[in-house]
Design a protein around this motif. Structure first.
Motif, PDB file in Angstrom:
ATOM      1  N   SER A  49       1.105  -3.594  -4.528  1.00 41.93           N
ATOM      2  CA  SER A  49       0.604  -3.921  -3.235  1.00 41.93           C
ATOM      3  C   SER A  49      -0.674  -3.321  -3.007  1.00 41.93           C
ATOM      4  CB  SER A  49       1.636  -3.416  -2.069  1.00 41.93           C
ATOM      5  OG  SER A  49       2.881  -3.799  -2.358  1.00 41.93           O
ATOM      6  N   THR A  50      -0.947  -2.077  -3.508  1.00 44.40           N
ATOM      7  CA  THR A  50      -2.316  -1.579  -3.511  1.00 44.40           C
ATOM      8  C   THR A  50      -3.382  -2.138  -4.055  1.00 44.40           C
ATOM      9  OG1 THR A  50      -0.960   0.569  -4.037  1.00 44.40           O
ATOM     10  CG2 THR A  50      -3.257   0.653  -4.374  1.00 44.40           C
ATOM     11  N   LEU A  51      -2.886  -2.959  -5.130  1.00 51.44           N
ATOM     12  CA  LEU A  51      -3.947  -4.084  -5.743  1.00 51.44           C
ATOM     13  C   LEU A  51      -4.300  -4.911  -4.534  1.00 51.44           C
ATOM     14  CD1 LEU A  51      -5.681  -5.067  -8.113  1.00 51.44           C
ATOM     15  CD2 LEU A  51      -3.595  -6.229  -8.585  1.00 51.44           C
ATOM     16  N   LEU A  52      -3.527  -5.532  -4.004  1.00 49.07           N
ATOM     17  CA  LEU A  52      -3.809  -6.599  -2.895  1.00 49.07           C
ATOM     18  C   LEU A  52      -4.333  -5.771  -1.819  1.00 49.07           C
ATOM     19  CD1 LEU A  52      -0.790  -8.946  -2.576  1.00 49.07           C
ATOM     20  CD2 LEU A  52      -2.415  -9.135  -4.267  1.00 49.07           C
ATOM     21  N   ARG A  53      -4.127  -4.662  -1.422  1.00 54.28           N
ATOM     22  CA  ARG A  53      -4.785  -3.915  -0.166  1.00 54.28           C
ATOM     23  C   ARG A  53      -6.325  -3.781  -0.437  1.00 54.28           C
ATOM     24  NH1 ARG A  53      -0.506   0.196   0.092  1.00 54.28           N
ATOM     25  NH2 ARG A  53       1.180  -1.099   0.533  1.00 54.28           N
ATOM     26  N   ALA A  54      -6.507  -3.369  -2.090  1.00 52.91           N
ATOM     27  CA  ALA A  54      -7.940  -3.041  -2.144  1.00 52.91           C
ATOM     28  C   ALA A  54      -8.649  -4.399  -2.123  1.00 52.91           C
ATOM     29  CB  ALA A  54      -8.060  -2.685  -3.740  1.00 52.91           C
ATOM     30  N   ILE A  55      -8.142  -5.343  -2.422  1.00 52.68           N
ATOM     31  CA  ILE A  55      -8.736  -6.695  -2.300  1.00 52.68           C
ATOM     32  C   ILE A  55      -9.060  -7.113  -0.985  1.00 52.68           C
ATOM     33  CG2 ILE A  55      -8.724  -9.076  -2.908  1.00 52.68           C
ATOM     34  CD1 ILE A  55      -7.090  -8.272  -5.603  1.00 52.68           C
ATOM     35  N   THR A  56      -8.047  -7.070  -0.070  1.00 52.70           N
ATOM     36  CA  THR A  56      -8.167  -7.599   1.300  1.00 52.70           C
ATOM     37  C   THR A  56      -8.968  -6.391   2.162  1.00 52.70           C
ATOM     38  OG1 THR A  56      -6.345  -6.044   1.850  1.00 52.70           O
ATOM     39  CG2 THR A  56      -5.894  -8.336   1.540  1.00 52.70           C
ATOM     40  N   GLY A  57      -9.457  -5.669   1.682  1.00 49.79           N
ATOM     41  CA  GLY A  57     -10.254  -4.252   2.360  1.00 49.79           C
ATOM     42  C   GLY A  57      -9.320  -3.276   3.022  1.00 49.79           C
ATOM     43  N   LEU A  58      -7.886  -3.371   3.065  1.00 48.74           N
ATOM     44  CA  LEU A  58      -7.107  -2.448   3.989  1.00 48.74           C
ATOM     45  C   LEU A  58      -7.168  -1.181   3.349  1.00 48.74           C
ATOM     46  CD1 LEU A  58      -4.115  -5.004   4.426  1.00 48.74           C
ATOM     47  CD2 LEU A  58      -5.815  -4.247   6.308  1.00 48.74           C
ATOM     48  N   LEU A  59      -7.413  -1.037   2.163  1.00 49.40           N
ATOM     49  CA  LEU A  59      -7.651   0.011   1.283  1.00 49.40           C
ATOM     50  C   LEU A  59      -9.302   0.384   1.029  1.00 49.40           C
ATOM     51  CD1 LEU A  59      -5.731   2.502  -0.213  1.00 49.40           C
ATOM     52  CD2 LEU A  59      -6.349   1.070  -2.261  1.00 49.40           C
ATOM     53  N   PRO A  60      -9.839   1.149   1.840  1.00 44.42           N
ATOM     54  CA  PRO A  60     -11.339   1.053   1.560  1.00 44.42           C
ATOM     55  C   PRO A  60     -11.731   2.058   0.491  1.00 44.42           C
ATOM     56  CG  PRO A  60     -10.663   2.354   3.596  1.00 44.42           C
ATOM     57  CD  PRO A  60      -9.413   1.533   2.953  1.00 44.42           C
ATOM     58  N   GLU A  61     -11.031   2.868   0.120  1.00 40.95           N
ATOM     59  CA  GLU A  61     -11.446   3.672  -1.138  1.00 40.95           C
ATOM     60  C   GLU A  61     -10.574   3.407  -2.421  1.00 40.95           C
ATOM     61  OE1 GLU A  61     -12.986   7.194  -0.886  1.00 40.95           O
ATOM     62  OE2 GLU A  61     -13.581   6.553   1.160  1.00 40.95           O
ATOM     63  N   TYR A  62     -11.664   3.189  -3.307  1.00 37.91           N
ATOM     64  CA  TYR A  62     -11.103   2.510  -4.635  1.00 37.91           C
ATOM     65  C   TYR A  62     -12.357   2.745  -5.697  1.00 37.91           C
ATOM     66  CZ  TYR A  62     -13.216  -1.880  -3.532  1.00 37.91           C
ATOM     67  OH  TYR A  62     -14.031  -2.799  -3.338  1.00 37.91           O
ATOM     68  N   ARG A  63     -11.915   3.104  -7.038  1.00 37.28           N
ATOM     69  CA  ARG A  63     -12.875   3.010  -8.002  1.00 37.28           C
ATOM     70  C   ARG A  63     -12.898   1.744  -8.795  1.00 37.28           C
ATOM     71  NH1 ARG A  63     -10.624   8.129  -7.725  1.00 37.28           N
ATOM     72  NH2 ARG A  63      -9.131   7.829  -9.288  1.00 37.28           N
ATOM     73  N   GLY A  64     -13.971   1.544  -9.618  1.00 41.36           N
ATOM     74  CA  GLY A  64     -14.072   0.302 -10.082  1.00 41.36           C
ATOM     75  C   GLY A  64     -14.590  -0.553  -9.389  1.00 41.36           C
ATOM     76  N   GLU A  65     -14.677  -2.075  -9.867  1.00 39.40           N
ATOM     77  CA  GLU A  65     -15.376  -3.151  -9.012  1.00 39.40           C
ATOM     78  C   GLU A  65     -14.671  -4.321  -8.759  1.00 39.40           C
ATOM     79  OE1 GLU A  65     -19.983  -4.017 -10.301  1.00 39.40           O
ATOM     80  OE2 GLU A  65     -18.634  -4.198 -11.928  1.00 39.40           O
ATOM     81  N   LEU A  66     -14.979  -4.883  -7.654  1.00 37.15           N
ATOM     82  CA  LEU A  66     -14.325  -6.033  -7.403  1.00 37.15           C
ATOM     83  C   LEU A  66     -15.418  -7.214  -6.742  1.00 37.15           C
ATOM     84  CD1 LEU A  66     -11.552  -4.939  -4.713  1.00 37.15           C
ATOM     85  CD2 LEU A  66     -11.018  -6.079  -6.863  1.00 37.15           C
ATOM     86  N   LEU A  67     -15.463  -8.256  -7.765  1.00 34.96           N
ATOM     87  CA  LEU A  67     -16.435  -9.233  -7.496  1.00 34.96           C
ATOM     88  C   LEU A  67     -15.870 -10.510  -7.076  1.00 34.96           C
ATOM     89  CD1 LEU A  67     -18.592  -8.691 -10.771  1.00 34.96           C
ATOM     90  CD2 LEU A  67     -19.006  -7.801  -8.415  1.00 34.96           C
ATOM     91  N   PHE A  68     -16.527 -11.283  -6.142  1.00 32.87           N
ATOM     92  CA  PHE A  68     -15.958 -12.743  -6.024  1.00 32.87           C
ATOM     93  C   PHE A  68     -17.195 -13.690  -6.149  1.00 32.87           C
ATOM     94  CE2 PHE A  68     -14.623 -16.116  -3.146  1.00 32.87           C
ATOM     95  CZ  PHE A  68     -13.297 -16.494  -3.744  1.00 32.87           C
ATOM     96  N   ASN A  69     -17.258 -14.436  -7.013  1.00 32.46           N
ATOM     97  CA  ASN A  69     -18.130 -15.662  -7.154  1.00 32.46           C
ATOM     98  C   ASN A  69     -19.403 -14.694  -7.866  1.00 32.46           C
ATOM     99  OD1 ASN A  69     -16.292 -17.438  -6.714  1.00 32.46           O
ATOM    100  ND2 ASN A  69     -17.250 -18.028  -4.925  1.00 32.46           N
ATOM    101  N   GLY A  70     -19.160 -13.513  -8.443  1.00 32.24           N
ATOM    102  CA  GLY A  70     -20.295 -12.898  -9.007  1.00 32.24           C
ATOM    103  C   GLY A  70     -20.857 -11.860  -8.193  1.00 32.24           C
TER     104      GLY A  70
END
Ligand SMILES: Nc1ncnc2c1ncn2[C@@H]1O[C@H](COP(=O)(O)OP(=O)(O)OP(=O)(O)O)[C@@H](O)[C@H]1O
Length: 258
Positions: A49-70
């Protein structure tokens, strides 16, 4: 600049914690191609669920990168459809009202009111819940609420579809029916989709790949290719040799990593 080669969702070394020094999600990396569907398995507390939260923006703090369409996911407006574990329905709105609100937010200047209402009716019919249109969420069973949440997620025509154990409250037969419905609608309305489940069979039936999160946040996630099973019709999958081979493979990973 994005190009078709890097279209989709790219998760690079994603790591998150709610409390300092206590990892909620270890370093996870994968690339989910545009209009692809991956399933996520992992023991309780492994960070699904934490992974999904990071993707949706519900978890604003994370390390690493999330890219969509580059490009950075955070720096663009990506329409996401989320089916959360608790369905996330507004209790003061009817079934129809819940879907209407989501559509109005997602597409404030979309179609005419009439066209929107017709679309809502279509989705309710597609999910087999047309007769529940004027009911309130608290008067529905868990399985009925899940159908509403799925209809709502599809109705906004999202680019990214995120599902957190959407069929967990269902009996085996209803679950199979909804898996079929889900796959049909996903194929007809392609969205880039991540599907969290606790059910090994479901992960193999629905995903092009399975991402298996480990119990130790220091171990890497295992990514298992599933194209052979995925290419079969849902009804044929369960009886196929490839499906049984995948069950064995996933269970081996679970024994080693859970
Ligand atoms: N709001 C929060 N505050 C503090 N810790 C949290 C919070 N939410 C989750 N955690 C912790 O983060 C870790 C990952 O939780 P998460 O809910 O992502 O796991 P999960 O794999 O989805 O679990 P489950 O299968 O039980 O739903 C767990 O150790 C959990 O206790």
């Amino acid at each position: 600049m994005s190009n078709s080669r890097n279209n989709g969702l790219c998760v690079r070394e994603l790591e998150a914690e709610y409390r300092s020094g206590e990892l909620a999600l270890g370093k996870v990396s994968f690339t989910l191609p545009e209009h692809g569907i991956y399933t996520i398995l992992g023991p309780s507390g492994s960070g699904k669920s934490t992974l999904l939260r990071a993707i949706t923006g519900l978890l604003p703090e994370y390390r690493g990168e999330l890219l969509f369409n580059g490009s950075s996911l955070r720096e663009q407006k990506v329409l996401m459809g989320l089916v959360p574990q608790n369905y996330g329905l507004l209790p003061w709105k009817t079934v129809k009202g819940n879907i209407r609100v989501a559509m109005n937010i997602a597409h404030p200047r979309g179609q005419s009111k009439q066209a929107r209402e017709a679309q809502i009716d279509q989705w309710l019919t597609a999910m087999g819940i047309a007769e529940l249109a004027e009911r309130y969420p608290l008067s529905l069973s868990g399985g009925q609420q899940q159908r509403v949440a799925i209809a709502r997620a599809f109705a906004i025509a999202p680019s990214l579809l995120l599902l957190d154990e959407p069929f967990s409250a269902l009996d085996a037969i209803t679950r199979e029916t909804l898996q079929q419905l889900f796959l049909e609608h996903w194929q007809a309305n392609p969205a880039t989709a991540l599907f969290v489940t606790h059910d090994v069979d479901e992960a193999i039936l629905l995903g092009q790949k399975m991402i298996v999160l480990p119990s130790s946040k220091n171990d890497p996630a295992e990514i298992i290719d599933n194209e052979e099973v995925f290419a079969l019709k849902l009804k044929e999958k369960r009886a196929s040799d490839a499906f049984f081979a995948q069950i064995k493979k996933v269970r081996k990973v679970m024994q080693e990593k859970w």
